[in-house]
Design a protein around this motif. Structure first.
Motif, PDB file in Angstrom:
ATOM      1  N   ARG A 252      -9.919 -29.681  31.983  1.00  0.00           N
ATOM      2  CA  ARG A 252     -10.364 -30.011  30.616  1.00  0.00           C
ATOM      3  C   ARG A 252     -11.117 -31.345  30.545  1.00  0.00           C
ATOM      4  NH1 ARG A 252      -6.032 -27.932  26.136  1.00  0.00           N
ATOM      5  NH2 ARG A 252      -4.467 -28.656  27.588  1.00  0.00           N
ATOM      6  N   TYR A 282     -10.936 -23.893  23.098  1.00  0.00           N
ATOM      7  CA  TYR A 282     -10.251 -24.098  24.380  1.00  0.00           C
ATOM      8  C   TYR A 282      -9.725 -25.527  24.488  1.00  0.00           C
ATOM      9  CZ  TYR A 282      -9.491 -23.964  29.447  1.00  0.00           C
ATOM     10  OH  TYR A 282      -8.929 -24.025  30.693  1.00  0.00           O
ATOM     11  N   ASN A 285      -6.546 -26.180  22.373  1.00  0.00           N
ATOM     12  CA  ASN A 285      -5.392 -25.318  22.653  1.00  0.00           C
ATOM     13  C   ASN A 285      -5.271 -24.130  21.705  1.00  0.00           C
ATOM     14  OD1 ASN A 285      -4.539 -26.826  24.856  1.00  0.00           O
ATOM     15  ND2 ASN A 285      -3.231 -28.147  23.616  1.00  0.00           N
ATOM     16  N   ALA A 322      -5.587 -20.581  30.818  1.00  0.00           N
ATOM     17  CA  ALA A 322      -5.051 -20.929  29.506  1.00  0.00           C
ATOM     18  C   ALA A 322      -3.522 -20.840  29.496  1.00  0.00           C
ATOM     19  CB  ALA A 322      -5.644 -19.998  28.447  1.00  0.00           C
ATOM     20  N   TYR A 326      -1.042 -23.978  28.773  1.00  0.00           N
ATOM     21  CA  TYR A 326      -0.133 -23.927  27.626  1.00  0.00           C
ATOM     22  C   TYR A 326       1.298 -24.231  28.060  1.00  0.00           C
ATOM     23  CZ  TYR A 326       2.086 -22.253  23.351  1.00  0.00           C
ATOM     24  OH  TYR A 326       2.825 -22.164  22.191  1.00  0.00           O
TER      25      TYR A 326
END
Length: 440
Positions: A252, A282, A285, A322, A326
């Protein structure tokens, strides 16, 4: 047509109209054959081809006659120039024949004449033009593995051509010289932009997504694409390829610095507004929204000639990444809560999580009775002791081998090299155990 049958009628009409602007009769006939196959598979979902489009046999015959006359003319010119031994004329004749065969869809003959013209190039600019023609042809063929070879040759020719332009020419006033230098730099930047895009597309076509994203992000301004834009690749396509590849492979922080904070690449993102929404979701989140956007624009992705092979793979990579992101802050989390964040049922989420655990991307275990995902707790003290013990065992084994070798040498039991052959060892680096091969 096979991937999105409902779009087949509209695609047929547009493809026929586009094909009739050119001179490739084989491609024209292939369009109708492709629709007939789609109709046979889709059944009643799409109408018969005869309902709104039929092959124009008259146009096919007339175009074939024109193509034959043009080919004969160009081949006669090449023979004439070859007999006269005029290098520049021979080069141009091969170039014209390459352009002709490319237009009629005979890519192998086109590549043959383009590469043949290399023998008669007298300047670096001629070599550069030849390489650019071959690169365009390979992009049309989707022959990704060979693009990098000609990009390398084109970059060498570009450097040589730029050096020649900088050295030649009469002396000019300071203002005019500065203007000429800026013009040369602008021309070089345009060519370099095309070469960067071609290299990135080569990586992308070979599923090397991280390198593809990095190279796409190096591309210059949109105007540098010039005649490629809308013909070989659109700026919006570059935004899609780079963004999906980056989401699948970049961290990220890298996405923020290299894409969101990149003003130059922002011009590409403006061509496809949903790309910015995808990136922001993205980064914030909102993974459910990310997956919804990918699903909403899946048809757009599947009809892209370069992207459709990679849609499923990229979507899986983004989904997996993802899920890992998370779960990172949690030591345990209910699958129900996690499913709500992604818009999945508990069973669907459990399948995805188990697959990631098996692949080692998530270090956790699933409590199927209570539907909880728990991270594996690692004892750092025990891990440190285990690492120290392993290092000691490795050192002990290496020393034992060295002692054995020394004893074998003392007993003269070492097989020596035959006379005339010498084997050199680098004693100055590495552990002595590296000189040993196999167990004793």
């Amino acid at each position: 047509m096979f991937l999105c049958p409902t779009l087949a009628p509209q695609a047929l009409q547009l493809a026929v109209a586009e094909a009739m602007k050119g001179r490739d009769t084989i491609q024209y006939s292939a369009i109708f054959m492709a629709y007939e196959r789609a109709y046979a598979e889709a059944g009643d979902e799409i109408p018969e081809p005869s309902a709104f489009a039929t092959q124009d046999q008259r146009w096919i015959d007339e175009t074939n006659l024109k193509n034959m006359a043009e080919r004969t003319k160009l081949e006669v010119e090449l023979k004439t120039y070859s007999s006269n031994m005029i290098k520049e004329s021979i080069r141009m004749a091969h170039r014209d024949l390459g352009d002709f065969f490319r237009a009629v869809g005979d890519h192998n003959s086109a590549l043959k004449h383009y590469t043949k013209s290399r023998e008669f190039c007298t300047t670096s600019q001629h070599v550069l033009d030849m390489c650019m023609s071959v690169i365009e042809l390979l992009m049309e063929q989707r022959n990704y593995s060979h693009i990098a070879t000609y990009v390398f040759k084109a970059e060498s020719a570009l450097d040589a051509a730029s050096a020649v332009r900088g050295q030649t020419g009469p002396e000019a006033p300071a203002g005019s010289a500065q203007a000429n230098k800026e013009k040369r730099n602008a021309e070089r930047e345009k060519v370099q932009t095309k070469l960067d895009v071609a290299t990135a597309l080569s990586h992308f076509g070979q599923s090397n997504y991280e390198k593809a994203a990095q190279t796409f992000l190096k591309a210059g301004p949109v105007k540098g694409l010039e005649d490629w834009s809308g013909k070989l690749i659109a700026p919006g396509d570059i935004a899609i390829y780079a963004t999906l590849s980056a989401l699948a492979t970049f961290s990220r922080p890298a996405i923020r610095t290299q894409i969101l904070d990149n003003d130059n690449f922002g011009m590409y993102i403006e061509q496809e507004p949903y790309i910015r929404e995808l990136l922001e979701s993205y980064m914030n989140n909102r993974f459910k929204n990310v997956l919804e956007i990918l699903e909403r624009y899946s048809t757009r992705h599947y009809v892209d000639i370069h992207l459709y092979h990679h849609v499923a793979n990229l979507t899986n990579l983004i989904r997996s990444k993802a899920l890992v992101l998370y779960f990172q802050p949690f030591s345990s989390i209910k699958l129900e809560r996690m499913g709500q964040a992604f818009g999945w049922s508990i069973d669907e989420l459990e399948q995805q999580v188990v697959a990631l655990i098996q692949s080692g991307e998530i270090k956790a275990r699933v409590d199927r009775q209570n539907k909880i995902l728990k991270a594996k707790e690692t004892d750092q003290r025990a891990a440190l002791f285990a690492k120290a013990i392993k290092s000691g065992q490795d050192m002990q084994a290496a020393n034992r081998k060295l002692l054995l070798r020394m004893r074998l040498q003392q007993a003269d039991l070492i097989v020596k090299q035959p006379k005339g052959q010498q084997q050199t060892y680098n004693y100055g680096s590495g552990h002595p155990s590296e000189l040993l091969s196999g167990q004793y």
